[in-house]
Design an enzyme around this catalytic site. Sequence first.
Site, PDB file in Angstrom:
ATOM      1  N   SER A   1     -55.942  21.575  36.868  1.00 58.60           N
ATOM      2  CA  SER A   1     -56.821  21.432  35.703  1.00 58.60           C
ATOM      3  C   SER A   1     -56.121  20.931  34.450  1.00 58.60           C
ATOM      4  O   SER A   1     -56.767  20.454  33.532  1.00 58.60           O
ATOM      5  CB  SER A   1     -57.494  22.769  35.397  1.00 58.60           C
ATOM      6  OG  SER A   1     -56.530  23.769  35.189  1.00 58.60           O
TER       7      SER A   1
ATOM      8  N   HIS B   1     -61.975  21.484  40.502  1.00 61.16           N
ATOM      9  CA  HIS B   1     -62.028  20.198  39.798  1.00 61.16           C
ATOM     10  C   HIS B   1     -62.181  19.016  40.751  1.00 61.16           C
ATOM     11  O   HIS B   1     -62.305  17.874  40.299  1.00 61.16           O
ATOM     12  CB  HIS B   1     -60.760  20.010  38.956  1.00 61.16           C
ATOM     13  CG  HIS B   1     -60.693  20.962  37.810  1.00 61.16           C
ATOM     14  ND1 HIS B   1     -61.245  20.693  36.573  1.00 61.16           N
ATOM     15  CD2 HIS B   1     -60.177  22.211  37.721  1.00 61.16           C
ATOM     16  CE1 HIS B   1     -61.054  21.727  35.774  1.00 61.16           C
ATOM     17  NE2 HIS B   1     -60.405  22.667  36.454  1.00 61.16           N
TER      18      HIS B   1
ATOM     19  N   LYS C   1     -68.503  22.590  36.852  1.00 62.25           N
ATOM     20  CA  LYS C   1     -67.859  21.316  36.525  1.00 62.25           C
ATOM     21  C   LYS C   1     -68.750  20.167  37.011  1.00 62.25           C
ATOM     22  O   LYS C   1     -69.694  19.832  36.334  1.00 62.25           O
ATOM     23  CB  LYS C   1     -66.437  21.315  37.074  1.00 62.25           C
ATOM     24  CG  LYS C   1     -65.709  22.590  36.561  1.00 62.25           C
ATOM     25  CD  LYS C   1     -64.267  22.648  36.808  1.00 62.25           C
ATOM     26  CE  LYS C   1     -63.683  24.021  36.533  1.00 62.25           C
ATOM     27  NZ  LYS C   1     -63.876  24.582  35.212  1.00 62.25           N
TER      28      LYS C   1
END
Length: 405
Positions: free
Chosen positions: A185, A213, A244
Amino acid sequence: MGLLQKHLGQLEAYSGIRRAGADPFQVAFDAVLSPTEGLINGKRVILLGTNNYLGLTFDQESVEASVEAVRRWGTGTTGSRIANGSYGAHTQLEQSLASFYGRKHAMVFTTGYQANLGVLSALVGRGDHLILDADSHASIYDGARLGHAEVIRFRHNDPEDLYKRLRRLEGQPGDRLIVVEGIYSMMGDVAPLREMVEVKKETGAYLLVDEAHSMGVLGEKGRGLAEAAGVEEDVDFIVGTFSKSLGAIGGFCVSDADDFDILRVVSRPYMFTASLPPAVVASTLKSLEKVEADGALRAQLMANAERLHAGLNALGFTTGPKASPIVAVVMPDLPTALSMWNGLLAGGVYLNLALPPATPNNRPLLRSSVSAAHTPEQIDEVLAIFEWVGREFGVLPSLDQRAAG
Ligand code: PMP
C-alpha cells in the site's frame, strides 16, 4: 499528568506538522464532486489520494442498488450475524465472492482491517508461526497480536530470506502461515508470488495473500496478484477489502479450506461487531459484477498509472521502479515532505502524506494513487502542479539552476 501525556513524543511531532500548514491527518472535504474531484476549504482539488482504483464510488447502478437497499432493509443491521442474524444479501455477497474467486467458501467482515484480524488470529495461535513480510500492513501485525502466534518477519519481497527463516523452523511443532500482500500500500510494489509459492511448497507452510490493493486491479478477471501470477491453486487463503476498487467498505476471506465455517464461531472480529449495513452490501454486489465484467476499467487504470509514473520520473522525482496504481514519491526529509504536501494542496492536488514508521526504510512519502476515472488531462495537470511545487521547494532543481548546469 493526563492519560494522553504518555504520547508526548508523538504530540510534539504532530504539533510540528500542524505548524507547517494544513493538518494532513484532519483533511475535511466540503464536498466530493466525483471520484476524481473534491472541494477542500472551498477549493476544487484533484483527488490523487484515494483507493478508488476503478472510480466506482459514483457508479450509477451501484448507487441505485444502495439506495433501494436502504429503503427496503433500513439503515443498519444493529448487530452481529451470529447474535442478530444475517440478511439474505450477506449470504448472497458471500456466494458471489466464492464464485468470483472459484472457491468453495467466502466470509464477509465489516472492514478489511477486521478481516485480517479475524482470519489471522483464528488460523494461527500459540505454538504456531506467522511468517510476515516486514512491510506488512498494520492490520496483519494486529491480527498476529490478537492470535498470539509467534511472529517471524522476513525481508520485504525476499523469497530467499523467507526460505531461510522457514528452514530454521524445521523440526519445530505447530503450523506455519506465510502472509504477503498483492500490491503493497505504500510503494505500490508487487510480491514475487511465484517464488514465494515455491518456498511454501518446499517448506510445507500455508500461504495467505492480502489482495486489498490488487483486487480489481491485477489479473485478467480482476481477482488480483494470485490470478495474474497464475498461482491461485497454491494460495490457501485470500483476504481482501471492499473499500478500494469496490468503492464501499467491508472485508472478506475466500478459501477451499475444509471446515472453513468454523471461523464464524471462533473469529472474534467477526462475532463481536455489527455486520455490514444493507446499503453497503448492495453496492458491493453491483460493483463486484462490474469488476468481473469490465476489463476496460483495469486497462484504463494501468494507462493512467503509467502516465503518472512516467511523468513524475521524467520530471526527476524519485518513485518506485515500476508503474502501479499507487505511485509513491520519495521525499528527502520531513520538512520537505510537509512543504511539498501543503504546496500540492494549495496548487489543487490532494494526496496522502505517509510518514515513518508506516513507510518502508523510514522515508516520508507523498503517496499518490490513480483511478480509472482520471482523465489524461487531469494527470497532466497533476504533473504540472508537481513540477511547480517541486521546483519551489528544492526537490527538483529550479529552472535557473538547470540553465546554469
Ligand atoms: N490490508 C491492506 C494491505 C491494506 O492496505 C488495508 C487498508 N489500507 C487493509 C488491509 C484494511 O482495509 P480496510 O481499510 O478496508 O479496513
